[in-house]
Design an enzyme around this catalytic site. Structure first.
Site, PDB file in Angstrom:
ATOM      1  N   LYS A  73       0.714  -0.929  -0.016  1.00  0.00           N
ATOM      2  CA  LYS A  73      -0.047  -0.206  -0.162  1.00  0.00           C
ATOM      3  C   LYS A  73       0.744   1.367  -0.046  1.00  0.00           C
ATOM      4  O   LYS A  73       2.006   1.205   0.472  1.00  0.00           O
ATOM      5  CB  LYS A  73      -0.764  -0.184   1.141  1.00  0.00           C
ATOM      6  CG  LYS A  73      -0.113  -0.077   2.490  1.00  0.00           C
ATOM      7  CD  LYS A  73      -0.917  -0.362   3.724  1.00  0.00           C
ATOM      8  CE  LYS A  73      -0.286  -0.317   5.087  1.00  0.00           C
ATOM      9  NZ  LYS A  73      -0.983  -0.848   6.262  1.00  0.00           N
ATOM     10  N   ARG A  98     -10.643  -0.272  15.028  1.00  0.00           N
ATOM     11  CA  ARG A  98     -10.479   0.353  13.779  1.00  0.00           C
ATOM     12  C   ARG A  98     -11.404  -0.312  12.472  1.00  0.00           C
ATOM     13  O   ARG A  98     -12.376  -0.536  12.938  1.00  0.00           O
ATOM     14  CB  ARG A  98      -8.761   0.381  13.296  1.00  0.00           C
ATOM     15  CG  ARG A  98      -8.436   1.755  12.511  1.00  0.00           C
ATOM     16  CD  ARG A  98      -6.938   1.806  12.479  1.00  0.00           C
ATOM     17  NE  ARG A  98      -6.317   0.532  11.785  1.00  0.00           N
ATOM     18  CZ  ARG A  98      -5.297   0.583  11.169  1.00  0.00           C
ATOM     19  NH1 ARG A  98      -4.523   1.485  11.138  1.00  0.00           N
ATOM     20  NH2 ARG A  98      -5.034  -0.706  10.708  1.00  0.00           N
ATOM     21  N   TYR A 131      17.204  29.972   9.902  1.00  0.00           N
ATOM     22  CA  TYR A 131      16.211  30.543  10.458  1.00  0.00           C
ATOM     23  C   TYR A 131      15.941  30.450  12.022  1.00  0.00           C
ATOM     24  O   TYR A 131      16.252  29.316  12.512  1.00  0.00           O
ATOM     25  CB  TYR A 131      15.192  29.771   9.744  1.00  0.00           C
ATOM     26  CG  TYR A 131      14.531  30.067   8.510  1.00  0.00           C
ATOM     27  CD1 TYR A 131      14.329  31.298   8.259  1.00  0.00           C
ATOM     28  CD2 TYR A 131      14.543  29.009   7.554  1.00  0.00           C
ATOM     29  CE1 TYR A 131      14.059  31.697   6.492  1.00  0.00           C
ATOM     30  CE2 TYR A 131      13.971  29.041   6.229  1.00  0.00           C
ATOM     31  CZ  TYR A 131      13.842  30.589   5.935  1.00  0.00           C
ATOM     32  OH  TYR A 131      13.496  30.807   4.570  1.00  0.00           O
ATOM     33  N   MET A 140      12.905  24.505   3.643  1.00  0.00           N
ATOM     34  CA  MET A 140      12.291  23.408   2.532  1.00  0.00           C
ATOM     35  C   MET A 140      13.122  22.974   1.600  1.00  0.00           C
ATOM     36  O   MET A 140      12.878  21.619   1.385  1.00  0.00           O
ATOM     37  CB  MET A 140      11.185  24.407   1.900  1.00  0.00           C
ATOM     38  CG  MET A 140      10.503  23.657   0.692  1.00  0.00           C
ATOM     39  SD  MET A 140       9.545  25.000  -0.293  1.00  0.00           S
ATOM     40  CE  MET A 140       8.338  25.489   0.961  1.00  0.00           C
TER      41      MET A 140
END
Ligand SMILES: *Cc1c(COP(=O)(O)O)cnc(C)c1O
Length: 384
Positions: free
Chosen positions: A52, A150, A272, A325
């Site tokens: 998956k 679940r 940062y 990023m």
């Protein structure tokens, strides 16, 4: 496995050019070796594979055929869309879909020879009426909820359908399964309680192959293996347990490239938020991987905590400051300059920096690290 593989061993069509700044290498031989390891641990049980979420982010199109070549015949995916894609890759495989039967999807299952994992009485009834209308006893799995709350049938729901011969006559129940909640903690009493409940409830359902163990469940021993095991994370080199040594081979190797090296004086800060202040003259490598590549921002250095060590060859080098990023900064003061200069490669995930260590430092689990490895890095498959 050596952390640096020469590019001539790569099997991808895209070759590694001078412009690449991040490379994600996926070792299909290590994947196959992990599959064989799990199959041996599962002894007489069949070893299936859970592919998956694009094979946990590694690429189902490459991973699933490699697993099939290693001898895997039964596959599990989460969604019907994943199953349809897998069917195109593996025409002969048995494919189960965990998410089960959404209204109106039964014909899609039949058409592509896919098996729903039926998670409720409603789904069982819907599959029964579809099978009856087609006059075909189509295969499916029944999912029992043995205490996770679940997906799956509760004990009450098993009671509701246990004696309903008219339902069961219409279909072929090829698998009865349940899922463990705490198998990653080997001493947790919940696993044994779930095993007992699974035995009690499955005895009331049509007889079929039984399956309880995910990767961590396989490590709990033969009592948990039943007829078929369903490993995911261990195939991909993740650690099925919270603690201890990971018995599985590293499959994923992420490396980033040094874009620039700078010398930073004591008292100056890096990145940062100015969160890292240098206490001595330092050499800092700026590397071309960031949170947009799946290298979590939570790997940023926090006051008073050890930072994650990356590797230049065999030399450890800690991350400094915040992950941004597209970039991270690494203290290479103690790495030889010829190994850490502009254009050098650094191991960010791999044999020296296991996904488990990255996950622990980021406050998450191996699964989330692997499934977040983005599409920006050049993907290179080796072996297989
Ligand atoms: C994802 C999943 C697995 C595989 O679990 P791992 O911990 O990755 O081995 C097995 N069974 C079910 C129901 C799952 O959802």
């Amino acid at each position: 496995m050596s952390p640096e593989r020469p590019p001539e061993q790569a099997s991808s069509e895209r070759t590694e050019g001078p412009s690449e700044t991040a490379i994600l290498t996926i070792d299909l031989d290590a994947l196959a070796a992990n599959y064989r390891r799990l199959r041996d641990l599962a002894a007489s049980a069949e070893c299936a594979a859970v592919v998956k979420a694009d094979a946990y982010g590694l690429g189902m199109a490459e991973a699933a055929p490699a697993l099939a070549r290693a001898g895997c015949r039964t596959f599990f995916v989460a969604t019907l869309g994943e199953a349809t894609a897998l069917r195109a890759l593996l025409p002969g495989a048995i494919i189960y879909v965990f998410s089960g039967l959404m209204p109106g999807t039964a014909e899609l299952y039949r058409a592509a020879d896919l098996r729903p994992v039926l998670n409720s009485v409603e789904e069982i009834k819907e599959w029964a009426s579809f099978c009856a209308s087609r006059g075909e006893q189509l295969p499916c799995a029944i999912h029992i909820d043995s205490g996770m709350n679940r997906l799956g049938l509760s004990a009450d729901e098993v009671d509701q359908v246990a004696e309903a011969r008219d339902l069961w006559q219409t279909m072929t129940v090829s698998l009865v399964m349940s899922h463990l909640a705490c198998a990653d903690e080997p001493d947790h009493p919940k696993s044994e309680a779930q095993r007992k409940m699974f035995d009690r409830l499955r005895a009331r359902l049509p007889s079929a192959l039984a399956s309880l163990a995910n990767s961590a469940g396989i490590l709990l021993g033969p009592d948990f293996a039943y007829d078929l095991v369903r490993p995911g994370i261990a195939l991909y080199g993740g650690h099925p347990r919270r603690h201890g040594k990971n018995p599985f081979l590293s499959v994923v190797h992420l490396k980033g490239r040094v874009l620039q090296v700078r010398h930073v004086a004591p008292g100056e800060t890096v990145g940062y938020g100015a969160t890292s202040t240098m206490t001595r003259p330092s050499r800092i490598a700026v590397v071309s991987v960031g949170y947009a590549d799946g290298f979590f921002r939570s790997l940023s250095v926090r006051d008073g905590e050890d930072s994650l060590a990356t590797y230049f060859g065999s030399h450890a080098a800690p991350i400094l400051g915040r992950v941004s990023m597209d970039l991270i900064t690494i203290d290479v003061s103690s790495v030889p300059e010829e190994l850490s200069g502009r254009g050098a490669w650094v191991e960010l995930i791999g044999p020296n920096v296991p996904a488990h260590a990255v996950a622990a430092r980021a406050g998450t689990i191996d699964y989330e690290v692997l499934t977040n490895l983005g599409q920006r890095a050049l993907r290179r498959y080796i072996g297989g």
